[in-house]
Design a protein around this motif. Sequence first.
Motif, PDB file in Angstrom:
ATOM      1  N   ASP A 167      37.640  32.593   0.713  1.00 29.13           N
ATOM      2  CA  ASP A 167      36.271  32.847   1.141  1.00 29.13           C
ATOM      3  C   ASP A 167      36.115  32.547   2.632  1.00 29.13           C
ATOM      4  O   ASP A 167      37.079  32.195   3.322  1.00 29.13           O
ATOM      5  CB  ASP A 167      35.261  32.089   0.275  1.00 29.13           C
ATOM      6  CG  ASP A 167      35.233  30.586   0.530  1.00 29.13           C
ATOM      7  OD1 ASP A 167      35.889  30.100   1.478  1.00 29.13           O
ATOM      8  OD2 ASP A 167      34.553  29.880  -0.236  1.00 29.13           O
ATOM      9  N   SER A 168      34.906  32.674   3.126  1.00 27.42           N
ATOM     10  CA  SER A 168      34.669  32.532   4.565  1.00 27.42           C
ATOM     11  C   SER A 168      34.823  31.099   5.049  1.00 27.42           C
ATOM     12  O   SER A 168      34.840  30.852   6.257  1.00 27.42           O
ATOM     13  CB  SER A 168      33.271  33.048   4.918  1.00 27.42           C
ATOM     14  OG  SER A 168      32.282  32.322   4.212  1.00 27.42           O
ATOM     15  N   HIS A 169      34.921  30.141   4.122  1.00 25.04           N
ATOM     16  CA  HIS A 169      35.122  28.734   4.481  1.00 25.04           C
ATOM     17  C   HIS A 169      36.566  28.285   4.245  1.00 25.04           C
ATOM     18  O   HIS A 169      36.840  27.092   4.184  1.00 25.04           O
ATOM     19  CB  HIS A 169      34.168  27.846   3.686  1.00 25.04           C
ATOM     20  CG  HIS A 169      32.719  28.171   3.909  1.00 25.04           C
ATOM     21  ND1 HIS A 169      32.056  27.872   5.079  1.00 25.04           N
ATOM     22  CD2 HIS A 169      31.822  28.800   3.112  1.00 25.04           C
ATOM     23  CE1 HIS A 169      30.808  28.279   4.992  1.00 25.04           C
ATOM     24  NE2 HIS A 169      30.634  28.856   3.821  1.00 25.04           N
ATOM     25  N   ASP A 170      37.475  29.246   4.091  1.00 27.58           N
ATOM     26  CA  ASP A 170      38.903  28.994   3.876  1.00 27.58           C
ATOM     27  C   ASP A 170      39.212  28.422   2.492  1.00 27.58           C
ATOM     28  O   ASP A 170      40.331  27.976   2.238  1.00 27.58           O
ATOM     29  CB  ASP A 170      39.492  28.048   4.943  1.00 27.58           C
ATOM     30  CG  ASP A 170      39.977  28.818   6.164  1.00 27.58           C
ATOM     31  OD1 ASP A 170      39.932  30.063   6.132  1.00 27.58           O
ATOM     32  OD2 ASP A 170      40.399  28.183   7.131  1.00 27.58           O
ATOM     33  N   ARG A 171      38.255  28.440   1.596  1.00 30.24           N
ATOM     34  CA  ARG A 171      38.522  27.975   0.243  1.00 30.24           C
ATOM     35  C   ARG A 171      39.283  29.052  -0.522  1.00 30.24           C
ATOM     36  O   ARG A 171      38.961  30.235  -0.422  1.00 30.24           O
ATOM     37  CB  ARG A 171      37.216  27.638  -0.478  1.00 30.24           C
ATOM     38  CG  ARG A 171      36.496  26.427   0.095  1.00 30.24           C
ATOM     39  CD  ARG A 171      35.163  26.197  -0.560  1.00 30.24           C
ATOM     40  NE  ARG A 171      34.243  27.294  -0.280  1.00 30.24           N
ATOM     41  CZ  ARG A 171      32.908  27.168  -0.289  1.00 30.24           C
ATOM     42  NH1 ARG A 171      32.358  25.990  -0.573  1.00 30.24           N
ATOM     43  NH2 ARG A 171      32.145  28.207  -0.028  1.00 30.24           N
ATOM     44  N   LEU A 172      40.287  28.636  -1.283  1.00 32.95           N
ATOM     45  CA  LEU A 172      41.049  29.549  -2.122  1.00 32.95           C
ATOM     46  C   LEU A 172      40.524  29.492  -3.546  1.00 32.95           C
ATOM     47  O   LEU A 172      40.104  28.438  -4.027  1.00 32.95           O
ATOM     48  CB  LEU A 172      42.533  29.188  -2.109  1.00 32.95           C
ATOM     49  CG  LEU A 172      43.260  29.217  -0.771  1.00 32.95           C
ATOM     50  CD1 LEU A 172      44.757  29.048  -0.998  1.00 32.95           C
ATOM     51  CD2 LEU A 172      42.978  30.486   0.018  1.00 32.95           C
ATOM     52  N   MET A 173      40.586  30.621  -4.230  1.00 29.16           N
ATOM     53  CA  MET A 173      40.121  30.681  -5.611  1.00 29.16           C
ATOM     54  C   MET A 173      40.895  31.736  -6.381  1.00 29.16           C
ATOM     55  O   MET A 173      41.408  32.705  -5.810  1.00 29.16           O
ATOM     56  CB  MET A 173      38.630  31.006  -5.655  1.00 29.16           C
ATOM     57  CG  MET A 173      38.273  32.367  -5.085  1.00 29.16           C
ATOM     58  SD  MET A 173      36.508  32.501  -4.712  1.00 29.16           S
ATOM     59  CE  MET A 173      36.428  31.440  -3.265  1.00 29.16           C
TER      60      MET A 173
END
Length: 203
Positions: free
Chosen positions: A140-146
């Motif tokens: 996502d735009s906050h560098d979180r991976l999912m």
Amino acid sequence: MSTPNDNNTTAAVARMPHLGYELGSLAPHLSHEAMDYHYNKHLKAYVDQTNRLVQGTRFEGHTLEEIVKEAEGPLFNNAAQAWNHTFFFDTLSPTPKKAPTDRLKALIDHYFGSVGQFLTDFNKTAMALFGSGWVWLAQDSHDRLMLLSTHNAQTPLREELNPLLVVDVWEHAYYIDYRNRRADYLNSVWELIDWAIVEKRLR
């Protein structure tokens, strides 16, 4: 995405991708027969249908990614399947980098605990997906991976996520080689995932 080949449709928005490997070079994990059907039959049908459906619509002249993000109905279904398949095929290699390193490994360790746990979680997600679809690693735009699974032609592009990796779990992706053994297909396809390509997709 790959550099496309020419096809016969004028003003084509979807094109058959140029693969960086021979169709038979992914054996024994994916056979030449399986790849021939998947690439030359399934993907080509989605590409051709996208180019037919886009004619006379406001999407003429748009990129395939723009169409995937904005279109609905049959045009979306075919365009998204063309994009998803190209993204999947681009991730495969007969001589892949076998594990993530550097920033991507650090992010996977942070969000999943370890690369091994990520692979376990990914396969569980893929096995739990009922029917046809895709399983993704996205950022996502906050560098979180999912991890997420999508049915049919759905894609993280519609959710403003950055796809990093996908595995096709439509039956046509594995039935020639593995029949109904999705778990065996999943275990085998990891031998073809090129983490060097995945790393380049990080924002």
